[in-house]
Design a protein around this motif. Sequence first.
Motif, PDB file in Angstrom:
ATOM      1  N   ARG A   1       0.001   4.322   1.268  1.00  0.00           N
ATOM      2  CA  ARG A   1      -0.141   5.037   2.538  1.00  0.00           C
ATOM      3  C   ARG A   1       0.164   4.121   3.730  1.00  0.00           C
ATOM      4  NH1 ARG A   1      -5.594   7.925   3.258  1.00  0.00           N
ATOM      5  NH2 ARG A   1      -4.431   8.439   5.149  1.00  0.00           N
TER       6      ARG A   1
ATOM      7  N   GLU B   1       0.863  -1.179   0.000  1.00  0.00           N
ATOM      8  CA  GLU B   1       0.000   0.000   0.000  1.00  0.00           C
ATOM      9  C   GLU B   1       0.903   1.234   0.000  1.00  0.00           C
ATOM     10  OE1 GLU B   1      -3.265   0.279  -0.106  1.00  0.00           O
ATOM     11  OE2 GLU B   1      -3.592  -1.883  -0.067  1.00  0.00           O
TER      12      GLU B   1
ATOM     13  N   PHE C   1      -0.976   4.285   6.609  1.00  0.00           N
ATOM     14  CA  PHE C   1      -2.187   3.952   7.349  1.00  0.00           C
ATOM     15  C   PHE C   1      -2.757   2.613   6.893  1.00  0.00           C
ATOM     16  CE2 PHE C   1      -6.748   3.859   8.017  1.00  0.00           C
ATOM     17  CZ  PHE C   1      -6.861   4.233   9.341  1.00  0.00           C
ATOM     18  N   TRP C   2      -2.826   2.410   5.580  1.00  0.00           N
ATOM     19  CA  TRP C   2      -3.418   1.162   5.077  1.00  0.00           C
ATOM     20  C   TRP C   2      -2.462  -0.005   5.215  1.00  0.00           C
ATOM     21  CZ3 TRP C   2      -8.191   1.757   5.421  1.00  0.00           C
ATOM     22  CH2 TRP C   2      -8.849   2.937   5.022  1.00  0.00           C
TER      23      TRP C   2
ATOM     24  N   ASP D   1      -0.564  -0.407   7.814  1.00  0.00           N
ATOM     25  CA  ASP D   1      -0.840  -0.809   9.201  1.00  0.00           C
ATOM     26  C   ASP D   1      -2.195  -1.499   9.335  1.00  0.00           C
ATOM     27  OD1 ASP D   1       1.529   0.133  10.253  1.00  0.00           O
ATOM     28  OD2 ASP D   1       0.716   2.076  10.829  1.00  0.00           O
ATOM     29  N   HIS D   2      -3.159  -0.946   8.613  1.00  0.00           N
ATOM     30  CA  HIS D   2      -4.515  -1.472   8.693  1.00  0.00           C
ATOM     31  C   HIS D   2      -4.559  -2.941   8.280  1.00  0.00           C
ATOM     32  CE1 HIS D   2      -8.907  -0.825   8.763  1.00  0.00           C
ATOM     33  NE2 HIS D   2      -8.950  -1.604   7.702  1.00  0.00           N
TER      34      HIS D   2
END
Lengths: 153, 153, 153, 153, 153, 153, 153, 153
Positions: free
Chosen positions: F58, F56, F60-61, F63-64
Amino acid sequence: MSARIWNVYLSGEIHSSWRQQITEGIRQAELPAELSGPVTDHEKSDRCGVAILGDEERPFWQDHKSAGINAIRTRTLIGAADVVVVRFGDKYRQWNAAFDAGYAVALGKPLITLHDEALTHALKEVDAAAAAVAQTPEQVVEILRYVVAGELP
Amino acid sequence: MSARIWNVYLSGEIHSSWRQQITEGIRQAELPAELSGPVTDHEKSDRCGVAILGDEERPFWQDHKSAGINAIRTRTLIGAADVVVVRFGDKYRQWNAAFDAGYAVALGKPLITLHDEALTHALKEVDAAAAAVAQTPEQVVEILRYVVAGELP
Amino acid sequence: MSARIWNVYLSGEIHSSWRQQITEGIRQAELPAELSGPVTDHEKSDRCGVAILGDEERPFWQDHKSAGINAIRTRTLIGAADVVVVRFGDKYRQWNAAFDAGYAVALGKPLITLHDEALTHALKEVDAAAAAVAQTPEQVVEILRYVVAGELP
Amino acid sequence: MSARIWNVYLSGEIHSSWRQQITEGIRQAELPAELSGPVTDHEKSDRCGVAILGDEERPFWQDHKSAGINAIRTRTLIGAADVVVVRFGDKYRQWNAAFDAGYAVALGKPLITLHDEALTHALKEVDAAAAAVAQTPEQVVEILRYVVAGELP
Amino acid sequence: MSARIWNVYLSGEIHSSWRQQITEGIRQAELPAELSGPVTDHEKSDRCGVAILGDEERPFWQDHKSAGINAIRTRTLIGAADVVVVRFGDKYRQWNAAFDAGYAVALGKPLITLHDEALTHALKEVDAAAAAVAQTPEQVVEILRYVVAGELP
Amino acid sequence: MSARIWNVYLSGEIHSSWRQQITEGIRQAELPAELSGPVTDHEKSDRCGVAILGDEERPFWQDHKSAGINAIRTRTLIGAADVVVVRFGDKYRQWNAAFDAGYAVALGKPLITLHDEALTHALKEVDAAAAAVAQTPEQVVEILRYVVAGELP
Amino acid sequence: MSARIWNVYLSGEIHSSWRQQITEGIRQAELPAELSGPVTDHEKSDRCGVAILGDEERPFWQDHKSAGINAIRTRTLIGAADVVVVRFGDKYRQWNAAFDAGYAVALGKPLITLHDEALTHALKEVDAAAAAVAQTPEQVVEILRYVVAGELP
Amino acid sequence: MSARIWNVYLSGEIHSSWRQQITEGIRQAELPAELSGPVTDHEKSDRCGVAILGDEERPFWQDHKSAGINAIRTRTLIGAADVVVVRFGDKYRQWNAAFDAGYAVALGKPLITLHDEALTHALKEVDAAAAAVAQTPEQVVEILRYVVAGELP
């Protein structure tokens, strides 16, 4: 027909031999049942908190620490039990026994109470929540023998 | 793929051989299923309360004591079952069979009813809550064979 | 540290070899996992109701009888699963796969969806409820290998 | 006898007027029922995630953000519903409708499905989990009128 | 102290006036209680399925459709009840009454049974699961008056 | 009396040897306990998402995706645990440790926290929800020894 | 369609004005939402235990008493909430905020997290369990406005 | 922020004025709380069973009938309570008070115990399960005032 193991938790009085009598009765009847219960060494049960986690000045917190640790055992085993037997003796207040009974009933566990006839009125609410009210350990063994194996005396 | 054991509770009529027929069918089909049920000796079931816990003058309390002890067995085994089969015969009112059916459905257990076509209208609410409605023990065995092993007749 | 067996339910598409690929991947990785799923023989699954319980004139009730029997299997196994994998193919509507996904999520089961990227928009609500969204059976095996054994490719 | 308000959740198809027809039918029958449902403005439903929380490059995460927000609404309202109605149209895959149906059934909510006869075979598992299978919005209103007020057409 | 409204569900026999007697008794005692129950018009209850959803050739499916719709009402109202009263008459098999009793008990609802003494033995399992066993509607009203308002005759 | 195996989940800090100390202590005390926990290889835990399911842009994604996969393991094992131990170190924010503690408590699991006295005020809400608050791994072993085997130091 | 009141619990940081901003936003949008949260007067929250129940020498027990009383409020309100918002600030460890998040998720409550992007990696497990991850109070208001009223900015 | 009504159940001792003191304190503090409890007229509570349902020869069944009816009230109100307060006096065994405490804890209700310091050791298991341990009714009022309204003395 089923060969399942029945888990039976024995709560309450720790100053008489009723647990041993039930254990021996279960053994003699060769029932597929595993018995469990609290730590019944009174002194250990009282001082486990400070013995492991360090002393406290106030008795309240001494008790609090021990009670927390004992609850890890008792709640887990009650939660895993098929049947909960609670024994009330004629000494001490035994509020923890009644607490266990209420806890078990709220979880939907069948409850068997065990106490002398003299305690009948004092225990009426607890008895009314029980599937059976016994007066002797032998009766508890007979109930379990019938429930597990379908046999009567 | 799974090698799990299926727990099947057989509730209801105790005056015909339907449990034996299902047991034998399961055995012949070599299904990994354990069957359980109430104590099916009618007399034992009726008198277990007074036999163990002492007699009562009023028949109501005689029954009450026995029913409490029987419930320890039936509720525990229904709670542990994967599938609940309830047989309705044409004799007796068998309200306990219907009670077990309602109890099982509220717990989310798949229900199989077993009864003659003649009882269809009287059992419509119970049947509507069932995953399958069978008329013969052989059909129950076939349902279990399909559910457990994926095999059809 | 734990030697527990993981139960994984494989729901959805029955017209491709994805279950076999996951089964083989689990076997090669020697994971302590037991896989389960619906009866994947389409014809058996469709006709089990009438084959066992007798024919119906209306197709609706033919389907109804079969679906009831299949539900005994699928709901029990989903209820017993630690993880539920749901595969969506590009053919058929596969509403039962989405139903199983919703059912599993409501029970608190971790959900892994498995589908081509082309289905992303149509499956957005289902994917948003999933712990992981995979595109190949190999990815599902890798997820299980990591979850169960802590190993990465 | 009871004056309770019934909460009815209307899930599924958002491209026809079935919700308005049921709403109007409920109003005319003066039933004490409150209807709820998802946000039915398709475009809003699709873009709420990025509109509120910021854009994403990949469509998957655009959808993911929106689906998460929509789920706050849909799961809360399904959880608060007494009855869940799920409408399947003949266009689109509507996997979220089937997901909602499975979610509702696992929560023990009575399910009413609403679809044309042509979808019967494709929806057999969902229909088998339903308390009633309707083909028209009028039938859903009649079911609710009977359930809530005991009145038949 | 509390001004709460008590919800009481009245299940069972629909061919005598026991519901009216309880309703009237509650009214005269001015208890904050709301009574609910099934649709008690026998003919409506039997034909609601085909009347709304279309006819069926086989009586089994006629009953099935009606029973599904009736269950939407009965299960919702039992689920919302504080207390469930189940009346057994001396006619008909009333398996749905016993089913409701089992369903209520599994949900943890306090159960009051209401029946003549002649049915005692046949109802022993159901009675043993009840908080109180009454023989007249007046007794049910008195129980509710005591439970809700703390008043005795 | 019981020979049951106790399942203990060890949540929290992954940068010190506390898990090994507890594991070794359990081994030396020969307790019938199985320990489980998250994947403790920090790097694997952080990159499992992208390693398996693709990269990914970003963070954030990234980690998501990893967090979703890790949650399959952690929630399943916490759900299967009899006792949950949560260790808070003095570095990092360890919000996932506190999240696990809240998750375990809501499931009714007995919680043991493990942290230095310096963290007492910051952890007061978490500690108040715990059955025991330990400062060393040895104390956790002693608690488990007492709970499982009834033995004190 | 529904006129229901939405209960929203606001957990976490008590040293900035985010709760007021959300409250004001809800008021301006005229949403049918009731907000609740912990006692946010830091000093009161810390000393409620000793102020009411008497002083303690050890800070641990001072904290313990206060945390117990605060938990009566927080757990009851989280249990009654439809949606739980948890705010993480950049100061303090805020383990109680993460504890609340885990507690809410285990109860099945939709979770909205609110924090700066800088905390993304540290909060990855908590965010992965959330239905939405916001960075400003305005975004939380917009999410609630969409969820409750179907309106977008 | 919230205008919710808090339901508080007052269990235990019925021979002193503690309930009145709490009721008066709540009134003076103008808290949005509704108090409930058992029927506190000792004689009514003891004879409600035989007064309504007819006499019994054996005292055991007299008590049993009354206890069943009282349980309808107590379990329903505990189940509906946000907070449960249990008072232990120095007379009588009060096993029903401890039973209520265990029942409430198993349901996840926050528990406040109220008793003299002299009972501390006897009540250690019950106190350890409580969110707060008070010695006077005024302290209970203060706890509720803080919990409900955020105010300290």
